[in-house]
Design a protein around this motif. Structure first.
Motif, PDB file in Angstrom:
ATOM      1  N   TYR A 169       0.832  -1.194   0.000  1.00  0.00           N
ATOM      2  CA  TYR A 169       0.000   0.000   0.000  1.00  0.00           C
ATOM      3  C   TYR A 169       0.874   1.254   0.000  1.00  0.00           C
ATOM      4  O   TYR A 169       0.673   2.199  -0.766  1.00  0.00           O
ATOM      5  N   THR A 172       2.642   1.955  -3.293  1.00  0.00           N
ATOM      6  CA  THR A 172       1.690   2.385  -4.313  1.00  0.00           C
ATOM      7  C   THR A 172       1.229   3.820  -4.073  1.00  0.00           C
ATOM      8  O   THR A 172       1.168   4.643  -4.994  1.00  0.00           O
ATOM      9  N   GLU A 173       0.922   4.080  -2.834  1.00  0.00           N
ATOM     10  CA  GLU A 173       0.461   5.432  -2.511  1.00  0.00           C
ATOM     11  C   GLU A 173       1.570   6.454  -2.772  1.00  0.00           C
ATOM     12  O   GLU A 173       1.309   7.591  -3.190  1.00  0.00           O
ATOM     13  N   ASN A 177       1.127   9.658  -5.035  1.00  0.00           N
ATOM     14  CA  ASN A 177       1.403  11.009  -4.543  1.00  0.00           C
ATOM     15  C   ASN A 177       2.425  11.740  -5.397  1.00  0.00           C
ATOM     16  O   ASN A 177       2.438  12.960  -5.460  1.00  0.00           O
ATOM     17  N   ALA A 205      -4.665   0.253  -2.593  1.00  0.00           N
ATOM     18  CA  ALA A 205      -4.221   1.651  -2.709  1.00  0.00           C
ATOM     19  C   ALA A 205      -4.675   2.237  -4.034  1.00  0.00           C
ATOM     20  O   ALA A 205      -5.165   3.379  -4.104  1.00  0.00           O
ATOM     21  N   ASP A 208      -8.357   2.836  -3.904  1.00  0.00           N
ATOM     22  CA  ASP A 208      -8.674   3.940  -2.988  1.00  0.00           C
ATOM     23  C   ASP A 208      -8.478   5.283  -3.678  1.00  0.00           C
ATOM     24  O   ASP A 208      -9.020   6.302  -3.256  1.00  0.00           O
ATOM     25  N   HIS A 209      -7.636   5.298  -4.697  1.00  0.00           N
ATOM     26  CA  HIS A 209      -7.372   6.557  -5.397  1.00  0.00           C
ATOM     27  C   HIS A 209      -7.891   6.539  -6.833  1.00  0.00           C
ATOM     28  O   HIS A 209      -7.469   7.319  -7.673  1.00  0.00           O
TER      29      HIS A 209
END
Lengths: 336, 336
Positions: A169, A172-173, A177, A205, A208-209
């Motif tokens: 996660y 990936t985040e 970002n 992740a 989630d985005h």
DNA sequence: CTATTTTGCGCAATCGTTTGCGCTTTTACT
DNA sequence: AGTAAAAGCGCAAACGATTGCGCAAAATAG
């Protein structure tokens, strides 16, 4: 310098084997052996340069002060680092280590465990390959067993592992970002738990985005250079290039890099890279690679501590239902 | 699943412990145990899932089927690769391995050897640190000992090592043939035999070609990244820059690279690089590094073979005066 | 000076296997 | 039928250490 035993010293000193044993094992005072006797025997023992026979000792005491460590591939820097940590931990605690390399084969693993049982090791630390914890659970009934790095889903076996989901996660985040949107994950062996968890983290992740336009794809099936190379080649020559690649291991990463360089692409301008597992060399690649570092030291320490506690608290049977996941951390390079 | 011993099986079957022992150790036919008895006992043993106690076996037979391996730092890829090879070799021969990491400390080494003697290992393979073979020679009187990677000058101890002199010579001559003339060698620990031999090779090759204008210089004193970095910085910012650097180890090389990059110099245009020891990562550096590869596999095999031969031929005392040096090979990259 | 405690140490069993020797019972042979 | 040889297995002593129990001598008490 043939063979020096308690019997030898006993004859040399005139004291009985029992007395010599008690003195040399430091039990002299406890059994009220006269101080001069202690000094005398100790002295004679040293001059004979007596070496206790740990085999006989083990047979009698039912303790070998030996731990069995089983890893899938000691030639992999990841495991050799882990092994180094564990070996040193145990040495400090007075244990010696038996090491087996299973070469990722479950047959070898089973065999190794059996050998260890036969050798009466006091405990076993294993990075399991395969997915059948059954026989390990049996063993764990009589000998302390701790899993590290990999674990099983529905098992009562204690384990200490990296929280691979968090790692996946996190990586990936980080990419997201940094502005990357077309993510590709190149995974290793799909059935292995760490791989599955990393993948779960990656997928979670990404979704989630998804609102910010993040798109994901996955590829690969083995922790090898070839796998990374092949999948990267395929993806980067396809109509729809990813703008960032998440390699699930250092070996995969190397394959990815090889493909990227052959294609004449730049990192991170044309494609960003992030990887799992730390390695000193990653700082010397061009550019240095951003990666997720597993908390090997912590894992080694906890595993060591717990198994020793299990051994020493053995009031008849082994108990130790602890299952621990430790969050990894991110080391920034210049590849994103 | 408590404890199953020969006694247990003896009681269950009604046969004596001796008979059970002979059957289960495959000596049945040899002692003319009836085939039905053999089958019966074997069957009962399996149903009990009997596991022989190797400790007791060892005590009685005076053989542990265990080898002790001592390395200075298992976390170093060089040694972990070597260890992997040796471990697998021994597994195939039916031996299990005890592994100790001395962390380059002679105290630890002595302690490890003592532990191994106490544990009655059948043989010891050691990468010695320090320069005092004395205590090892003593041990070698009663237990087979083989040195690998490093050896002592005036010793009777058997060893299997890389011919570091050849390696040093080979690397240096390669640089010279490529046209480089101002050579610098960055060495590691000066007292260590491999280091001294590499240096000897370097110096010899350089002076063998002094007629063609080859000039040499040496620097450094430790197998570390810092050492490589420091010495390179100093040399490259001095008035008299070398045009080629020979790093005596991978760690040193990394330091050299770091310095070179920080100075904004190009490899090999501004300075050529060659290194000792192979590592997969070296192919992924930019440019791939030319290096001398040690014949680890051969070393591991020979060491294993010879120690096993020593063990099995033990007609009372150990003999085995073989001292072998194996020529390394050169792997070409693009750094020269 | 006897009775009791303490001091100092030895006996012998035990851990689980292996193995030299020898004891029965078959089987074979004459 | 009588004897010799072979088959099938058990006794008991190792291996080198640990340890519960107990015994003799010395120290202390009464």
């Amino acid at each position: 310098m043939k063979k020096d035993t308690l019997l030898t010293i006993s004859e040399r000193t005139g004291y009985s084997v029992s007395t010599v044993s008690r003195v040399l094992s430091g039990q002299g005072p406890k059994y009220r052996i006269a101080q001069k006797t202690i000094d005398y025997i100790t002295e004679v023992a040293r001059s004979c340069n007596y070496t206790p026979n740990l085999i006989a000792h083990s047979l009698r005491t039912n303790r070998t002060n030996t731990i069995g460590l089983i890893v899938p591939n000691i030639d992999n820097p990841f495991f050799s680092t882990l092994a180094a940590i564990i070996i040193n931990q145990f040495k400090m605690r007075g244990y010696t280590l038996l090491l087996t390399d299973t070469m990722e084969s479950e047959t070898n693993e089973v065999q190794a465990v059996n050998t260890y049982v036969s050798r009466q090791v006091d405990g076993i630390i294993v990075v399991p390959v395969g997915n059948s914890p059954g026989y390990l659970e049996d063993i764990a009934g009589s000998i302390p067993v701790v899993l590290i790095d990999r674990y099983f889903e529905d098992t009562t076996l204690p384990y200490v592992c990296t929280d691979n989901y968090s790692g996946g996660y996190m990586a990936t985040e980080y990419l997201i970002n940094k502005g990357y949107r077309k993510l590709m994950a190149v995974q290793g062996v799909r059935t292995s738990m760490p791989n599955r968890e990393r993948m779960r983290g990656f997928l979670q992740a990404a979704s989630d985005h998804s609102a910010s336009g993040v798109r994901k794809r996955t590829a690969g099936d083995s922790f090898s250079v070839e796998n990374g190379y092949k999948e990267t080649m395929a993806a980067m020559t396809s109509g729809d290039r990813p703008d960032a690649i998440f390699a699930f291991s250092t070996t995969i990463l190397l394959g990815v890099i090889k493909a990227v360089k052959e294609l004449g692409l730049r990192i991170p301008e044309d494609v960003a890279l992030i990887s799992f597992d730390n390695n000193r060399f990653l700082d010397y690649l061009d550019p240095a690679i951003t990666r997720i570092e597993q908390p090997l030291h912590t894992i080694g320490e906890i595993a060591t501590d717990s198994i020793i506690r299990m051994i020493e608290s053995e009031d008849g049977h082994v108990s130790g239902q602890f299952q621990i996941l430790i969050r990894p951390s991110l080391i920034e390079g210049r590849s994103c």
